[in-house]
Design a protein around this motif. Structure first.
Motif, short mmCIF file in Angstrom:
data_model
loop_
_atom_site.label_atom_id
_atom_site.label_comp_id
_atom_site.label_asym_id
_atom_site.label_seq_id
_atom_site.Cartn_x
_atom_site.Cartn_y
_atom_site.Cartn_z
N GLN A 65 60.66 -8.96 5.85
CA GLN A 65 59.39 -8.73 5.56
C GLN A 65 59.28 -7.31 5.76
N SER A 76 52.43 -5.59 0.75
CA SER A 76 53.28 -6.48 1.75
C SER A 76 54.46 -7.11 1.18
N TYR A 77 55.65 -7.35 1.59
CA TYR A 77 56.50 -7.97 0.79
C TYR A 77 57.24 -8.93 1.78
N GLN A 78 57.98 -10.17 1.09
CA GLN A 78 58.66 -10.88 1.88
C GLN A 78 59.90 -11.52 0.92
N LYS A 79 60.92 -12.30 1.44
CA LYS A 79 61.80 -12.70 0.55
C LYS A 79 61.32 -13.36 -0.77
N THR A 81 59.94 -11.48 -3.16
CA THR A 81 59.06 -10.43 -3.75
C THR A 81 59.75 -9.40 -4.77
N SER A 98 64.58 -5.47 6.53
CA SER A 98 64.80 -6.39 5.25
C SER A 98 65.80 -6.12 4.52
N GLN A 136 55.42 -12.39 -6.81
CA GLN A 136 56.09 -13.33 -5.58
C GLN A 136 56.74 -14.25 -6.51
#
Length: 300
Positions: A65, A76-79, A81, A98, A136
């Motif tokens: 993240q 913001s980002y996560q897996k 994105t 990340s 996303q």
């Protein structure tokens, strides 16, 4: 990638990242990881500082993240994105643990392979004025994208032959088409493409002339259409007025000057085409809810 200093009539002064595939100077496509980006040590900027792209990029997060900044806005980002970055956008990385991949390519790489019509449609995916640069992905689509990424990566590491460039273009086309389909779900802007060429022409003119031309009427004259027609074009594409698009682009460029130059606020007012610094102050605060100094202090 290599860098150069950009200065147009002393209006802009920041680092532009130009396209360069270090392993193949004749290629207009590259595949790099976040780790490889941070392994580089550029002479004139840091990866965590604002810099402007002269090419297109797809940034896909595969693990972890964090936050990525695009045109001075934090996302913001996560897996799963995905960020779609167009030529001319300003962005900066945030150092995290990340993992992710970047697909870098020129406009010609797309247009020459897909043709002008399909190429323009694909480039629409990257236009932050039409829709958010962030997507996303759900788990199922992310798994599909991972397979394509793996194929592109393997092809990128092979010695180039007469088929390599075409294969990479085709895989990138599939990837872009899947992202476009996901991004366009329930989004009218992606279905209303009748006026896309005219909208992009208007956007280009603003980005070239923002510092001395801030009225829709003047742009309409250059495009040989009425201001009413111009408003209809913009409204059908992004459900906003022509003036609001002008204000958004002008405000973004002012932000760029506030963050990336040492000019005083008064000097920036004149550089941005305002004869009265007071009007400049009011204009910026109206469009950002912050004074120029407040914005500069917050982001510096």
């Amino acid at each position: 990638m290599q860098t150069k200093r950009y200065n147009k009539n002393n209006i802009k002064n920041t680092t532009i990242i130009t396209f360069e595939n270090s392993s193949n100077s004749n290629s207009f496509f590259d595949f790099v990881t976040i780790a490889e980006v941070f392994d580089k040590i550029p002479e004139d900027h840091k990866q965590t500082e604002n810099h402007r792209l002269s090419f297109y990029a797809i940034f896909i997060i595969t693990k972890g993240q964090g936050t990525h900044t695009i045109d001075y806005k934090d996302y913001s980002y996560q897996k799963g994105t995905v960020f779609c970055l167009r030529k001319g956008v300003t962005h900066k990385f945030t150092k995290t643990n990340s993992e992710g991949n970047l697909l870098l390519f020129t406009e010609d790489f797309i247009i020459k392979h897909l043709g002008k019509t399909e190429g323009l449609k694909s480039i629409q995916l990257f236009n932050e004025f039409i829709e958010s640069p962030k997507i996303q992905l759900n788990d199922a689509l992310f798994s599909e994208i991972e397979v394509i990424l793996d194929q592109i990566y393997k092809e990128s590491k092979l010695k180039n032959d007469t088929f390599s460039s075409s294969i990479k273009r085709s895989l990138l086309h599939i990837l872009i088409s899947k992202l476009f389909r996901e991004k366009s779900k329930n989004k009218a802007a992606f279905r209303n493409t009748k006026h896309l060429n005219k909208f992009l022409e208007f956007q280009r003119l603003i980005e070239e002339q923002w510092f001395h031309n801030k009225t829709a009427l003047e742009y309409a004259k250059q495009m040989s259409i009425t201001s009413r027609t111009l408003n209809n074009i913009v409204n059908s594409t992004i459900k906003r007025s022509a003036k609001s698009l002008i204000d958004q682009i002008v405000t973004k460029q002012i932000k760029h000057l506030l963050i990336n130059t040492e000019l005083s606020v008064t000097e920036i007012a004149y550089q941005a085409g305002f004869n009265d610094p007071t009007n400049f102050f009011k204009y910026f605060k109206k469009n950002t809810s912050l004074s120029p100094n407040q914005f500069r202090n917050t982001h510096k």
